[in-house]
Design a protein around this motif. Structure first.
Motif, PDB file in Angstrom:
ATOM      1  N   ILE A 110      88.187  -9.401  64.029  1.00  0.00           N
ATOM      2  CA  ILE A 110      88.900 -10.401  63.218  1.00  0.00           C
ATOM      3  C   ILE A 110      88.428 -10.319  61.758  1.00  0.00           C
ATOM      4  O   ILE A 110      89.223 -10.355  60.824  1.00  0.00           O
ATOM      5  CB  ILE A 110      88.705 -11.829  63.795  1.00  0.00           C
ATOM      6  N   ARG A 111      87.124 -10.153  61.581  1.00  0.00           N
ATOM      7  CA  ARG A 111      86.597 -10.058  60.206  1.00  0.00           C
ATOM      8  C   ARG A 111      87.126  -8.792  59.512  1.00  0.00           C
ATOM      9  O   ARG A 111      87.517  -8.821  58.351  1.00  0.00           O
ATOM     10  CB  ARG A 111      85.056 -10.072  60.224  1.00  0.00           C
ATOM     11  N   TYR A 112      87.166  -7.707  60.264  1.00  0.00           N
ATOM     12  CA  TYR A 112      87.686  -6.456  59.698  1.00  0.00           C
ATOM     13  C   TYR A 112      89.140  -6.637  59.252  1.00  0.00           C
ATOM     14  O   TYR A 112      89.533  -6.209  58.166  1.00  0.00           O
ATOM     15  CB  TYR A 112      87.585  -5.336  60.750  1.00  0.00           C
ATOM     16  N   ILE A 113      89.916  -7.300  60.114  1.00  0.00           N
ATOM     17  CA  ILE A 113      91.332  -7.532  59.798  1.00  0.00           C
ATOM     18  C   ILE A 113      91.438  -8.371  58.519  1.00  0.00           C
ATOM     19  O   ILE A 113      92.229  -8.066  57.619  1.00  0.00           O
ATOM     20  CB  ILE A 113      92.048  -8.229  60.986  1.00  0.00           C
ATOM     21  N   ALA A 114      90.595  -9.420  58.445  1.00  0.00           N
ATOM     22  CA  ALA A 114      90.626 -10.295  57.265  1.00  0.00           C
ATOM     23  C   ALA A 114      90.278  -9.498  56.005  1.00  0.00           C
ATOM     24  O   ALA A 114      90.937  -9.634  54.966  1.00  0.00           O
ATOM     25  CB  ALA A 114      89.650 -11.441  57.443  1.00  0.00           C
ATOM     26  N   ASN A 115      89.275  -8.645  56.118  1.00  0.00           N
ATOM     27  CA  ASN A 115      88.833  -7.885  54.937  1.00  0.00           C
ATOM     28  C   ASN A 115      89.833  -6.816  54.521  1.00  0.00           C
ATOM     29  O   ASN A 115      89.763  -6.295  53.412  1.00  0.00           O
ATOM     30  CB  ASN A 115      87.475  -7.214  55.212  1.00  0.00           C
ATOM     31  N   ASN A 116      90.710  -6.441  55.444  1.00  0.00           N
ATOM     32  CA  ASN A 116      91.655  -5.352  55.143  1.00  0.00           C
ATOM     33  C   ASN A 116      93.102  -5.808  55.259  1.00  0.00           C
ATOM     34  O   ASN A 116      93.997  -5.003  55.506  1.00  0.00           O
ATOM     35  CB  ASN A 116      91.403  -4.168  56.099  1.00  0.00           C
ATOM     36  N   ALA A 117      93.306  -7.121  55.046  1.00  0.00           N
ATOM     37  CA  ALA A 117      94.630  -7.699  55.297  1.00  0.00           C
ATOM     38  C   ALA A 117      95.731  -7.040  54.465  1.00  0.00           C
ATOM     39  O   ALA A 117      96.808  -6.732  54.993  1.00  0.00           O
ATOM     40  CB  ALA A 117      94.593  -9.196  55.059  1.00  0.00           C
TER      41      ALA A 117
END
Ligand code: T4K
Length: 401
Positions: free
Chosen positions: A382-389
């Protein structure tokens, strides 16, 4: 989303179901004890119809909740249907739309119209400030739902019900062993209903119960659960077959014996999620009031698209490519499912907060089948997705916000 999502597998999960992390994986208590109980009931040759295990299950629930009566049933939906009929509800009954479809269907099944009320922004449970405007001469009751184990505003619901002479029931399917202002859920309204479905933290494979402190009401429910039989040859109510069987009760008792362990695992999981999801813009974990006892059986996050830069649905689909099967409970909303969407095509106009919640809520996996490493993985993704939105938006051809 136009692009093939598998292009986006970030950590490359394997597709086998057994490797999927999913919501609703059942808690299994002490297997040996369960098997012993199953052998006992087979030896006794008493499989259902108010058997010893059902009686023990009911007794243990009464003791745990400090409630006078517990009538165990074959599932939570039938428990709701029986409670609604025994309470004499007719015409219209006010419920939140933001609930599982069973709350609405248990009324409509008996040709009672569920009138959908909006939910509150803070609590996510029925918005008590909007109830009185929905009362008509046909209204006979209100069913509050203690969603995600967080009690609804019981005091205000009680006042409204008394003022308008309405019956008050609670769908407490999510709130077994929780409290409201220090008192166990199960002790409020005319009666409260639990679900012990496999996906609930206390389960009896399938099962449910009506609990009440009203002697007369309890007796009526008990008879209605068994076709309305008052004696061997005497039926005094329209009843149904709502009985819990012995094997379910054996599982229920075994489950109850592990209750403290299940709650502490759920709580530890919740705290791990809280720590790992902290400061991810647009991801808000549902909070619990420290004064009340919660069972933490659901991990609920609200995804705010403007801040997260992707929608709840985008997140849901991307997690799926990673074999994380989150759930969008209760999307698309009772009022948007049949027959209600045909009956009330414009209901959504009166449910602005519900409409918002239906686009934001996502439940993440928890329970005894989910381990710390699983939670770390889910949160890392989820954090990765947020950082690469923005990159993901572009790759999936999602138009800019
Ligand atoms: N009121 C409220 C507020 C409720 O939430 C519910 C039920 C009721 C009333 C009615 O109570 P019951 O009549 O069901 O006792 C699930 C449950 O079936 C349902 O009990 C529950 N609420 C609802 C919130 O969730 P679905 O449609 O999501 O079920 P399903 O088959 O998709 O399973 C959910 C997940 O659980 C899946 O990811 C797989 C997993 N699972 C499921 C089962 C049955 C397992 O891993 N093992 C299993 O044995 O409704």
């Amino acid at each position: 989303m136009k692009t093939n999502l598998s292009d986006l597998a970030i950590f490359g999960g394997t597709p086998a179901f057994e490797n999927t992390l999913h919501v609703g994986s059942p808690n299994i208590g002490d297997r040996k004890l369960l098997m012993k109980r199953i052998n006992d009931l087979l030896d006794r040759k008493w499989l259902t119809n108010d058997g010893l295990f059902v009686q023990e299950f009911e007794h243990r629930i009464c003791k745990l909740l400090g409630v006078k009566h517990c009538i165990a049933t074959c599932n939570g939906t039938i428990a709701l249907e029986i409670a609604i009929r025994a309470a004499g509800l007719t015409g219209e009954v006010i419920i939140p739309s933001f609930t599982f479809i069973a709350t609405a269907h248990s009324l409509q099944w008996q040709e009672i119209t569920p009138v959908f009320c909006d939910s509150s922004k803070e609590q996510l449970t029925i918005d008590v400030s909007k109830i009185e405007a929905l009362i008509t001469p046909r209204t006979t009751g209100i069913i509050g739902v203690h969603l995600w184990g967080r009690p609804c505003n019981i005091d205000v619901l009680k006042d409204i019900a008394e003022k308008h002479k309405l019956k008050l029931l609670f769908d407490a399917s999510h709130a077994f062993s929780c409290t409201y202002k220090g008192k166990m859920i199960g002790n409020f309204g005319l009666a409260e209903v639990f679900s012990f479905h496999a996906t609930k933290f206390i389960n009896s494979f399938e099962g449910g119960a009506v609990v009440t402190n009203n002697d007369e009401f309890a007796e009526k429910i008990r008879l209605m659960r068994n076709f309305g039989f008052a004696d061997y040859d005497d039926v005094i109510y329209i009843g149904t077959n709502g009985k819990m069987n012995e094997i379910s009760a054996a599982m229920g008792i075994t489950s109850l014996e592990s209750l403290d362990n299940f709650v502490s695992v759920n709580k530890a999981n919740y705290q791990k999620y809280k720590k790992e999801l902290m400061n991810i813009p647009g991801i808000k974990l549902l909070q619990y009031n420290n004064k009340d006892k919660a069972n933490y059986q659901f991990i609920v996050v609200l995804v705010e698209e403007e801040m997260f830069q992707l929608s709840r649905d985008d997140l849901y689909h991307i997690l799926k490519t990673e074999n994380i099967f989150a759930r969008r409970y209760f999307y698309p909303g009772c009022h948007k499912m049949e027959p209600y969407r045909s009956y009330f095509p414009h209901a959504g106009l009166l449910l602005p907060q519900t409409e918002k919640l239906l686009e934001q809520v996502l439940c993440l996996p928890t329970g005894t089948a989910i381990h710390e490493k699983n939670i770390l993985k889910i949160c890392k993704i989820i954090r990765y997705i947020a950082n690469n939105a923005s990159f993901i938006r572009e790759k999936l051809s999602i138009p800019k916000l």
